[in-house]
Scaffold this motif. Structure first.
Motif, mmCIF file in Angstrom:
data_model
loop_
_atom_site.group_PDB
_atom_site.id
_atom_site.type_symbol
_atom_site.label_atom_id
_atom_site.label_comp_id
_atom_site.label_asym_id
_atom_site.label_seq_id
_atom_site.Cartn_x
_atom_site.Cartn_y
_atom_site.Cartn_z
ATOM 1 N N GLU A 44 135.451 -10.849 17.924
ATOM 2 C CA GLU A 44 136.275 -11.123 19.096
ATOM 3 C C GLU A 44 136.998 -9.842 19.511
ATOM 4 N N VAL A 45 137.003 -9.562 20.793
ATOM 5 C CA VAL A 45 137.642 -8.347 21.305
ATOM 6 C C VAL A 45 139.055 -8.694 21.768
ATOM 7 N N PRO A 46 140.073 -8.119 21.120
ATOM 8 C CA PRO A 46 141.449 -8.382 21.550
ATOM 9 C C PRO A 46 141.684 -7.869 22.972
ATOM 10 N N GLY A 54 129.938 -2.832 25.283
ATOM 11 C CA GLY A 54 130.084 -3.558 26.536
ATOM 12 C C GLY A 54 130.395 -5.022 26.277
ATOM 13 N N GLU A 55 130.762 -5.721 27.303
ATOM 14 C CA GLU A 55 131.181 -7.116 27.177
ATOM 15 C C GLU A 55 130.069 -7.992 26.598
ATOM 16 N N GLY A 56 130.430 -8.751 25.555
ATOM 17 C CA GLY A 56 129.485 -9.671 24.926
ATOM 18 C C GLY A 56 128.494 -9.033 23.979
ATOM 19 N N LEU A 57 128.628 -7.727 23.741
ATOM 20 C CA LEU A 57 127.706 -7.011 22.857
ATOM 21 C C LEU A 57 128.468 -6.384 21.701
ATOM 22 N N ALA A 101 124.394 2.452 23.441
ATOM 23 C CA ALA A 101 123.560 1.244 23.302
ATOM 24 C C ALA A 101 122.364 1.431 22.374
ATOM 25 N N GLN A 102 121.609 2.495 22.563
ATOM 26 C CA GLN A 102 120.408 2.687 21.759
ATOM 27 C C GLN A 102 120.746 3.135 20.344
ATOM 28 N N THR A 103 121.578 4.165 20.211
ATOM 29 C CA THR A 103 121.912 4.702 18.891
ATOM 30 C C THR A 103 122.562 3.650 18.007
ATOM 31 N N CYS A 104 123.504 2.891 18.569
ATOM 32 C CA CYS A 104 124.262 1.914 17.786
ATOM 33 C C CYS A 104 123.583 0.543 17.748
ATOM 34 N N SER A 105 122.417 0.430 18.361
ATOM 35 C CA SER A 105 121.667 -0.838 18.390
ATOM 36 C C SER A 105 122.534 -1.994 18.864
ATOM 37 N N CYS A 106 123.115 -1.855 20.052
ATOM 38 C CA CYS A 106 123.983 -2.896 20.601
ATOM 39 C C CYS A 106 123.166 -4.164 20.860
ATOM 40 N N ASN A 107 123.770 -5.309 20.542
ATOM 41 C CA ASN A 107 123.084 -6.581 20.663
ATOM 42 C C ASN A 107 124.107 -7.668 20.974
ATOM 43 N N SER A 108 123.624 -8.838 21.389
ATOM 44 C CA SER A 108 124.525 -9.944 21.740
ATOM 45 C C SER A 108 125.000 -10.720 20.524
#
Length: 116
Positions: A44-46, A54-57, A101-108
């Motif tokens: 959860e993002v305070p 980004g939002e939701g990732l 996004a790519q380096t950190c493997s951002c996901n939902s």
């Protein structure tokens, strides 16, 4: 010489089994089975923080090192925690998602193999 010892005849004693009393058992909830490839929710993002993805990732490659010209190298997990704690500026929060996004493997979500 002593006389040989003669064994006494053995008479089997009747066996009476003890009554079996089952131990009381408390009900146990069935385990929750997640389908293979299931995702756990992102942290959860305070309101005072942000998600670097980004939002939701959220970050899925916690040990990856993010490098950007003119900036010190930083671990993705460190950056994510800094964002969640509100230690990143609004500019950083809005600039980071497309470049990490790519380096950190951002996901939902977080795959169950990575979740706690």
């Amino acid at each position: 010489t002593p006389a040989p010892v003669t064994p006494a005849p053995l008479t089997p004693a009747p066996l009476t089994p003890a009554p079996i009393t089952p131990a009381p058992m408390a009900p146990v909830a069935a385990p929750t089975i997640r389908p293979s490839g299931a995702l756990y929710p992102c942290p959860e993002v305070p309101t005072s923080g942000c998600s670097i993805c980004g939002e939701g990732l959220c970050v899925n490659n916690f040990y990856a090192i993010f490098s950007h010209p003119g900036q010190p190298d930083s671990g993705c997990q460190f950056l994510e925690q800094s964002g969640l704690r509100g230690e990143l500026s609004n500019v950083e929060c809005s600039t980071l998602p497309p470049i990490v996004a790519q380096t950190c493997s951002c996901n939902s979500g977080i795959p169950e193999t990575l979740a706690p």
